[in-house]
Write an enzyme that holds these catalytic residues in place. Structure first.
Site, PDB file in Angstrom:
ATOM      1  N   THR A 227       0.814  -1.210   0.000  1.00 36.21           N
ATOM      2  CA  THR A 227       0.000   0.000   0.000  1.00 36.21           C
ATOM      3  C   THR A 227       0.850   1.264   0.000  1.00 36.21           C
ATOM      4  O   THR A 227       0.320   2.359  -0.014  1.00 36.21           O
ATOM      5  CB  THR A 227      -0.939   0.040   1.218  1.00 36.21           C
ATOM      6  OG1 THR A 227      -0.200  -0.356   2.365  1.00 36.21           O
ATOM      7  CG2 THR A 227      -2.112  -0.874   1.021  1.00 36.21           C
ATOM      8  N   GLU A 445     -22.499  -4.949   5.635  1.00 32.35           N
ATOM      9  CA  GLU A 445     -22.004  -3.761   6.337  1.00 32.35           C
ATOM     10  C   GLU A 445     -23.128  -2.772   6.610  1.00 32.35           C
ATOM     11  O   GLU A 445     -23.199  -2.170   7.680  1.00 32.35           O
ATOM     12  CB  GLU A 445     -20.887  -3.075   5.539  1.00 32.35           C
ATOM     13  CG  GLU A 445     -19.621  -3.911   5.382  1.00 32.35           C
ATOM     14  CD  GLU A 445     -19.070  -4.430   6.703  1.00 32.35           C
ATOM     15  OE1 GLU A 445     -19.267  -3.776   7.741  1.00 32.35           O
ATOM     16  OE2 GLU A 445     -18.460  -5.522   6.688  1.00 32.35           O
TER      17      GLU A 445
END
Ligand code: ADP
Ligand code: MG
Ligand code: ZN
Length: 634
Positions: A227, A445
């Site tokens: 990342t 979610e």
């Protein structure tokens, strides 16, 4: 250092032992060889026989030794034999030899060069080999230990083989100018913002010293592989224009005993000379793993870690040294590392969202020649869950493909093809969801978020995302408490369980199906329910009785029951009832807000990450389906 000294002694002893064994083996082999080829042992009776046949020309004996070495023949045909006297025959043997005119010698003469050679080979060579092995080991250790490592002696000094051998060949840790700046890092705006202060401190340490402000000594970059953690650390050095020292955590550990700590010292010493500068410890979990009481603990690693801790406490921060470290397993880190004054800042470096992915693609696309009219947005949209490194790789693959097809420029087709190559090849490493999975995760979610919003005691939702995380979570709903609080009421705990059940409840309600995605929620809900019963005294059945205690207060871990087996069964039933109550609450809440669930889940699926405000806007927008929100508690 005492421990190190001991360990070194021990390993030294081992090497000496090995050398001795090697010596014995070699001398054994050489010895039998010599005897076999030059000296033939014979029985006493045969010796007598040979004397009587007048074959023996000369006999040698050493005083007090019953062995006789004798020869037959003369000159080239001379042969060497040995025999042991029959007990008590010394006098008669001498008589016999005398009778047959054999020259009798009572000491070893140096007339035979063979004897000298024999002596040399059977004693000198093994000693030489022994010395050689010792020298070689000594050299190898010196090499591995570097110059400032304590000097090494076999058994207290026998093998100091000349001064030159003590010199070090260890590679020096070199600082570098990275040439990377924040412009080279995309999609990590929050991380960059957090690091900005460090940059300004490194640029101008005096300004901070004047006021008396203390800048952070260390910051921990936390996030999935690829990342841009390493890249960010380099960019900080580049932005501030300071030297960058990089070392991998594993490099400390894979060395000879005692060397890791020395290397840490060396590193900080050099940094001190070059300050202001950045020390970057990549993959710090290799050294920084939690120290525990298990028997199989790694002494060397702990030594290194302790040295690191003490260096971090000790270095002179006024000069402008900042230690950055990266890890993708922050949960395994030793608590002592995270203490104030050490790596007390934690900077999350998460997988990029849609906009971030497009920006990263753009950075890397600038380095290759592309046709005009390329749409990077398509690539970004088709790579949810890809890391910065994945994206850089996609661009590179596309360029390679263009070359393979003999083109001068990368086409849109190259890009889309390389998405498949990289993603298919990387499927196991990074999580890329199928469209259906993405839909399920969105509902899951959203389920958590809606239950959280409708529960009085639950913290407000601040962010919902379906960008996969390192932890293995395919998405998450972040709730941030409005203000810090240290007590949790029973109602709040129950609400928390309901929120945790919200994900699974949404799956059941919409898809009439269950997935493995809820496993972490289930774990947390069960843990909380169990603690409510056994530690917090919140169950009606048991009241204020402690039925269990945490296994280890500071190191975390499981729970130890302190009750009878019969009670343990009742606890299980009680825990199950608590979780089921939360599950039912979640199902009821979602059923009542079914339309909002659909709307928000679809919106989330499209955007991947939405803020708490966006979420609340949709949830409370009055379109006839708006829920009756609970009145906030005081
Ligand atoms: P990490 O240290 O987090 O594992 P790296 O910093 O080593 O990841 O990233 C590997 C490479 O991937 C970088 O050199 C860069 O080319 C690319 N990359 C990763 N993240 C980003 C980003 N946010 N912006 C631009 N490039 C990135
Ligand atoms: Mg890295
Ligand atoms: Zn969940």
């Amino acid at each position: 250092m005492d421990m190190n000294e001991n360990k070194r002694r021990r390993s030294m002893l081992l090497y000496v032992l090995i050398a001795i064994i090697a010596y014995l083996a070699i001398s054994q082999a050489l010895g039998t060889n010599l005897t076999a080829s030059r000296v033939t042992p014979v029985e006493y009776s045969q010796f007598v026989h040979m004397v009587e046949k007048n074959e023996v020309t000369q006999a040698e004996s050493v005083y007090g030794n019953p062995e006789i070495t004798f020869t037959t023949g003369e000159g080239d045909s001379q042969k060497l034999y040995t025999t042991v006297l029959w007990n008590g025959t010394e006098e008669s043997t001498a008589q016999l030899l005398d009778d047959h005119g054999v020259t009798m010698v009572s000491e070893i003469q140096d007339t035979s060069s063979d004897l000298w050679l024999m002596l040399l080979v059977s004693y000198g060579l093994p000693i030489l080999i022994f010395l050689g092995i010792g020298w070689w080991l000594n050299r190898r250790m010196k090499k591995a230990m570097g110059d400032d490592g304590p000097s090494m002696n076999f058994g207290g000094g026998g093998f100091g083989m000349g001064g030159g051998l003590g010199k070090s060949n260890a590679k020096e840790i070199k600082g570098e100018d990275t040439g990377v700046t924040f412009k080279d890092v995309a999609g990590q705006d929050e991380a960059k913002e957090s690091l900005q202060e460090i940059v300004s401190f490194l640029k101008n340490p005096e300004k901070y010293n004047e006021i008396g402000a203390r800048c952070p000594r260390g910051a921990l970059l936390v996030g999935p592989p690829g990342t841009g953690k390493t890249l960010l650390a380099k960019a900080v050095a580049g932005e501030a224009g300071v030297t960058f020292f990089q070392i991998a955590g594993s490099a400390f550990v894979e060395m000879f005993v005692g060397r890791g700590a020395a290397k840490v010292r060396d590193l900080f010493k050099q940094a001190n000379e070059k300050a202001p500068c950045i020390i970057f410890i990549d993959e710090i979990d290799a050294v920084g793993k939690r120290r525990d009481s298990s028997l199989s603990s790694n002494d060397e690693r702990e030594q290194t870690l302790n040295q690191l801790l003490s260096e971090m406490d000790g270095f002179d921060n006024h000069k402008g040294i900042v230690v950055l470290a990266a890890t993708n397993r922050p949960e395994t880190l030793d608590q002592a590392l995270l203490r104030p004054g050490r790596f007390d800042r934690r900077i999350p470096v998460e997988l990029p969202d849609l906009a971030g992915r497009e920006a990263i693609l753009k950075i890397h696309a600038d380095d290759v020649k592309m046709e005009s009219g390329i749409d990077l947005g398509v690539v970004a949209r088709s790579t949810p869950g890809a890391s910065g490194a994945d994206l850089a790789n996609i661009i590179n693959e596309a360029a390679l493909r263009a070359v393979r097809f003999g083109r001068r420029r990368v086409t849109q087709e190259d890009l889309l093809e390389s998405v498949d190559v990289v993603i298919a090849g990387e499927k196991k490493k990074s999580t890329v969801l199928s469209p259906h999975e993405k839909e399920v995760v969105s509902y899951h979610e959203t389920g958590h978020a809606i239950v959280a919003a409708m529960q009085k005691g639950a913290a407000p939702v601040s962010k919902i995302t379906i960008v996969p995380r390192t932890s293995g979570a395919l998405g998450f709903t972040m709730q941030v408490e409005e203000d810090e609080h240290f007590l949790t009421t029973r109602q709040e705990a129950k609400d928390k369980i309901a929120v945790l059940c919200g994900g699974r409840a949404a799956e059941e309600l919409i898809f009439n199906e269950m997935t493995t995605g809820a496993s972490n929620d289930i774990e947390k809900a069960t843990q909380l329910a169990r603690a409510m019963v056994t530690q917090y005294g919140m169950s009606d059945r048991f009241g204020m009785v402690q039925l269990g205690q945490p296994a280890s207060r500071y190191l975390g871990g499981g729970q130890q029951l302190t009750c009878s087996e019969g009670t343990a069964q009742e606890i299980d039933a009680e825990v199950q009832a608590l979780v089921e109550e939360g599950h039912q609450t979640a199902l009821r809440t979602l059923r009542e807000n079914r339309f909002k669930l659909h709307e928000i889940a679809h919106y989330l699926q499209k955007k991947e990450t939405i803020t708490g405000d966006e979420f609340m806007n949709i949830l409370t927008r009055d379109d006839g389906f708006a829920p009756k929100m609970p009145t906030p508690t005081e």
